[in-house]
Scaffold this motif. Structure first.
Motif, mmCIF file in Angstrom:
data_model
loop_
_atom_site.group_PDB
_atom_site.id
_atom_site.type_symbol
_atom_site.label_atom_id
_atom_site.label_comp_id
_atom_site.label_asym_id
_atom_site.label_seq_id
_atom_site.Cartn_x
_atom_site.Cartn_y
_atom_site.Cartn_z
ATOM 1 N N ILE B 138 0.576 -0.723 0.049
ATOM 2 C CA ILE B 138 0.564 -0.127 0.084
ATOM 3 C C ILE B 138 0.830 1.194 0.053
ATOM 4 O O ILE B 138 0.710 2.545 -1.018
ATOM 5 C CB ILE B 138 -1.279 0.372 1.394
ATOM 6 N N LEU B 157 -6.871 5.254 5.424
ATOM 7 C CA LEU B 157 -6.519 4.913 6.736
ATOM 8 C C LEU B 157 -8.063 4.599 7.402
ATOM 9 O O LEU B 157 -7.793 4.847 8.440
ATOM 10 C CB LEU B 157 -5.935 6.204 6.894
ATOM 11 N N VAL B 158 -9.011 4.084 6.775
ATOM 12 C CA VAL B 158 -10.191 4.512 7.122
ATOM 13 C C VAL B 158 -10.321 2.874 7.750
ATOM 14 O O VAL B 158 -10.713 3.367 9.025
ATOM 15 C CB VAL B 158 -11.617 4.152 6.114
ATOM 16 N N PRO B 159 -9.588 1.966 8.253
ATOM 17 C CA PRO B 159 -10.066 0.755 8.688
ATOM 18 C C PRO B 159 -9.176 1.199 10.269
ATOM 19 O O PRO B 159 -9.600 0.909 12.012
ATOM 20 C CB PRO B 159 -8.894 -0.465 8.163
ATOM 21 N N TRP B 160 -8.303 2.270 9.782
ATOM 22 C CA TRP B 160 -7.016 2.340 11.433
ATOM 23 C C TRP B 160 -8.584 3.206 12.356
ATOM 24 O O TRP B 160 -8.917 2.986 13.085
ATOM 25 C CB TRP B 160 -6.211 2.963 10.807
ATOM 26 N N TRP B 216 -7.021 -6.299 8.794
ATOM 27 C CA TRP B 216 -7.060 -5.320 7.677
ATOM 28 C C TRP B 216 -7.459 -4.515 8.202
ATOM 29 O O TRP B 216 -7.113 -3.228 8.513
ATOM 30 C CB TRP B 216 -8.675 -5.892 7.770
ATOM 31 N N LYS B 217 -7.827 -4.253 9.839
ATOM 32 C CA LYS B 217 -7.537 -2.861 11.252
ATOM 33 C C LYS B 217 -5.924 -2.047 11.576
ATOM 34 O O LYS B 217 -5.868 -0.682 10.988
ATOM 35 C CB LYS B 217 -8.021 -3.257 11.986
ATOM 36 N N ALA B 219 -3.001 -3.020 8.735
ATOM 37 C CA ALA B 219 -1.978 -2.948 8.064
ATOM 38 C C ALA B 219 -2.109 -0.969 7.323
ATOM 39 O O ALA B 219 -1.355 -0.492 7.073
ATOM 40 C CB ALA B 219 -2.860 -3.373 6.769
ATOM 41 N N PRO B 220 -3.575 -0.292 7.686
ATOM 42 C CA PRO B 220 -3.275 1.252 7.810
ATOM 43 C C PRO B 220 -2.238 2.097 7.684
ATOM 44 O O PRO B 220 -1.219 2.567 7.865
ATOM 45 C CB PRO B 220 -4.714 1.338 7.698
ATOM 46 N N PHE B 221 -1.833 0.751 9.837
ATOM 47 C CA PHE B 221 -1.221 2.160 10.781
ATOM 48 C C PHE B 221 0.631 1.979 9.625
ATOM 49 O O PHE B 221 1.390 2.859 10.057
ATOM 50 C CB PHE B 221 -1.031 1.204 12.184
ATOM 51 N N LEU B 224 1.390 3.584 6.136
ATOM 52 C CA LEU B 224 0.885 5.076 6.750
ATOM 53 C C LEU B 224 2.989 5.246 7.296
ATOM 54 O O LEU B 224 3.382 6.515 6.570
ATOM 55 C CB LEU B 224 0.669 6.209 7.933
ATOM 56 N N LEU B 225 3.029 4.555 8.392
ATOM 57 C CA LEU B 225 4.522 4.848 8.996
ATOM 58 C C LEU B 225 5.648 4.532 7.697
ATOM 59 O O LEU B 225 5.674 5.633 7.577
ATOM 60 C CB LEU B 225 4.538 3.501 10.208
#
Lengths: 289, 338
Positions: B138, B157-160, B216-217, B219-221, B224-225
């Motif tokens: 991503i 970032l929606v899931p996070w 799912w929850k 992976a955005p974290f 983004l990092l």
């Protein structure tokens, strides 16, 4: 042999396919929450489940707004939104301020006990929340803190190590020459931190800030404990968890989904607003010069 | 000159301590007592919300949690109760295995706890690995140039952003064991099953289901990092590599990956720490059907009021997490002094 134009086109196509695939993966559970939030009890129980809200009898598309009406008529939900905003914003600002000080020291300065400090800060966050809860509760009681302040302080347990560690890794990446040249120009180390290094880490500050904000916005267990005797301070996760159905003992799934949709929107706006800063690419230029 | 240099170093040191002071003050204020308290309580028989007098019982809590024994069985069908010791502590069957034709049984005085450790480590390894891979993909996609990358960064970032407890409820709703649930509806529409898969009660599906939720929850974290890390890599390096004729794959392995290592290390450490303490997802989705270390800890404290035991579990979790953290730090070389 494929020519350059086709190759470029294929690359672009592949990229867009990936983008669509990722967007779908990230959004489908949220989309399901949105769809469910517009369904009433009868619509939620339809077999098979419908991909858009439909009337159980006529099978026509029918959006029921009842869940949204009921959460907005409920004062605790709006109060929770406000409380969460105050708590999460304070936590983020405090963790960023305190964390960036430490991170500058840990990433750029030479001093004794550096590794030990780094590990002690990390060790703070190695206990499960449940285990530290009773001890923390005793401390908060001894300090006679109101619920909001208790949450802000106790969230430092997980936000401070996180912001410190991430920012440390970013400070370390910044070239030493930047600080040295500033010192040659007569700047004290603190001045070179404040005027040169800190602005360069802006994308990292925004990124860690966002991640810390959302972590604080999400926190449930501490919030539940510290607001137990002060319900007016309840944050949004606690307010949602305490929703009770209109029909007794029935779980208000529709309302929970509606609340989920409403509380996610501010975060999306926040991200849209900050996303340019996240990718400012400021450092790329600085490293060259 | 030498003298000047020394005072400069000294001043730097003092500045460093001053800068660290607020962090340490906050830690002293909120972390010192609770952490000390956990250690102390773990050596007692303290009850939660009770007036029973607390006694120091030494290592008994740890002994209860960690005692394991192996006994030989006479045949495959022999009841483990006949062979496992009952005194001084009672052992219950954890697992059976055989070497050649000889059958053995592993007994533990608290099999539920050891199973929860196994569950948590399995969960952690898979979810962190998948998150790293998906997060990296991503981040790389979102970092490249295309129309609509702004909105895409918000979507990612929606899931996070969905509150953990609520996202667990959303998935619980999707995982319904009949066709009111999304997955069963889709599976039956595709003709792949009868639409009765019970993701949260079927032993074989529980951990994969919960890993899917967590990946799912969070992976955005990770994404983004890693995106922030990618931003710090100067574009000039890629230009130079392109001039030298390096393809995208070569560029990824010789520029992106090495320069991203510190960010990956930090992201891995924090995700692993979080996964090892996983509570919300397990508690909401599986409750008493299957424990993580933290949800077992919660059960011991809230359901059985065993505060001493719960504290001992907390300390064991701390030791496991500490082990993982040190492992990462040594393996990925993210010490402060380099």
């Amino acid at each position: 042999m494929i020519n350059k134009e086709t190759k470029k086109f294929l690359n672009k196509l592949l990229l867009y396919i990936l983008v669509i695939f990722i967007a779908f993966y990230m959004l489908f559970p949220f989309w399901w929450a949105v769809v469910s939030s517009f369904k009433n009890e009868a619509q939620l129980q339809m077999v098979p489940a419908t991909f858009l809200p439909r009337d159980p009898v006529t099978n026509k598309i029918f959006f029921d707004l009842k869940n949204y009406r009921s959460i907005f008529n409920d004062g605790t939900f709006l109060r929770g939104l406000l409380n969460s905003t105050i708590v999460a914003t304070s936590v983020t600002l405090l963790a960023l301020a305190v964390g960036s000080f430490s991170a500058f020291a840990l990433g750029k300065l030479r001093f004794k006990g550096k590794n030990a400090s780094l590990y002690i800060i990390l060790a703070m966050t190695m206990f499960p929340q449940v285990t530290v809860l009773t001890g923390l509760y005793a401390v908060i009681n001894a300090l006679r803190l109101p619920a909001m302040a208790s949450m802000i302080l106790s969230y430092m347990l997980f936000t401070l190590p996180f912001t410190t560690w991430v920012l440390t890794s970013f400070f370390k990446e910044l070239p030493v020459e930047l600080m040295q040249s500033a010192q040659v120009d007569g700047a004290t180390p603190f001045q070179s931190f404040k005027y040169i290094l800190l602005p360069l880490t802006a994308p990292a500050l925004v990124t860690t800030g966002l991640l810390a904000f959302i972590a604080a916005w999400n926190e449930y267990l501490f919030a539940l404990t510290f607001t137990s005797i002060e319900p007016s301070a309840r944050t949004i996760p606690v307010a949602i968890a305490l929703f009770t159905g209109a029909v007794s003992r029935q779980e208000p799934f529709g309302e929970i989904m509606a609340a989920a949709v409403i509380v996610t929107i501010p975060i999306i706006i926040l991200v849209l607003y900050f996303q340019k800063r996240i990718v400012a690419g400021l450092t790329a230029g600085a490293v060259k010069g | 000159m030498g003298k000047f240099k020394k005072t400069l170093a000294e001043r730097e040191q003092i500045l460093a301590y001053k800068l660290l002071f607020p962090s340490f003050l906050i830690m002293l204020l909120i972390a010192a007592y609770p952490l000390f308290n956990v250690f102390y309580t773990s050596f007692t028989n303290k009850r939660f919300a009770s007036t029973v007098k607390t006694k120091v019982i030494g290592l008994k809590n740890y002994q209860k949690l960690l005692s394991v024994t192996i006994k030989k069985l006479e045949n495959e069908n022999q009841s483990s109760r006949e062979v496992l010791p009952k005194k001084p502590i009672r052992y219950k069957e954890l697992k059976r295995f055989n070497i050649g034709n000889t059958h053995y049984v592993i007994g533990a005085s608290d099999p539920d706890f050891l199973i929860s450790v196994g569950n948590t480590i399995y969960f952690t390894l898979w979810s962190v690995l998948l998150e790293l891979i998906i997060g990296l993909i991503i981040a790389l996609v979102v970092n490249s140039n295309f129309k609509g990358k702004g909105p895409m960064r918000a979507i990612m970032l929606v899931p996070w952003a969905v509150i953990t407890v609520v996202s667990a409820r959303i998935w619980e709703w999707m995982f319904k064991a009949n066709r009111t649930g999304l997955f069963n509806t889709v599976i039956s529409n595709l003709g792949l099953g009868d639409g009765q898969a019970s993701f949260l009660t079927d032993q074989a599906l529980q951990l994969p289901a919960i890993i899917a939720v967590d990946v799912w929850k969070t992976a955005p974290f990770m994404a983004l990092l890693l995106l922030a890390g990618l931003q710090t890599i100067p574009t000039s390096l890629y230009e130079a590599a392109r001039v030298d004729g390096a393809g995208p794959i070569r560029q990824f392995f010789s520029i992106t990956l090495p320069l991203l290592k510190p960010t990956i290390a930090v992201a891995l450490i924090f995700r692993t720490l979080d996964a090892l303490r996983a509570f919300d997802v397990f508690q909401v989705l599986l409750a008493d059907r299957r424990y993580s270390m933290a949800s077992y800890n919660y059960t011991q404290l809230i359901k059985y009021k065993n505060m001493g035991m719960a504290s001992a579990i907390g300390v064991i979790i701390f030791i496991i997490i500490f082990g993982f953290a040190i492992g990462y730090i040594k393996f990925l070389g993210v010490d402060a002094n380099d």
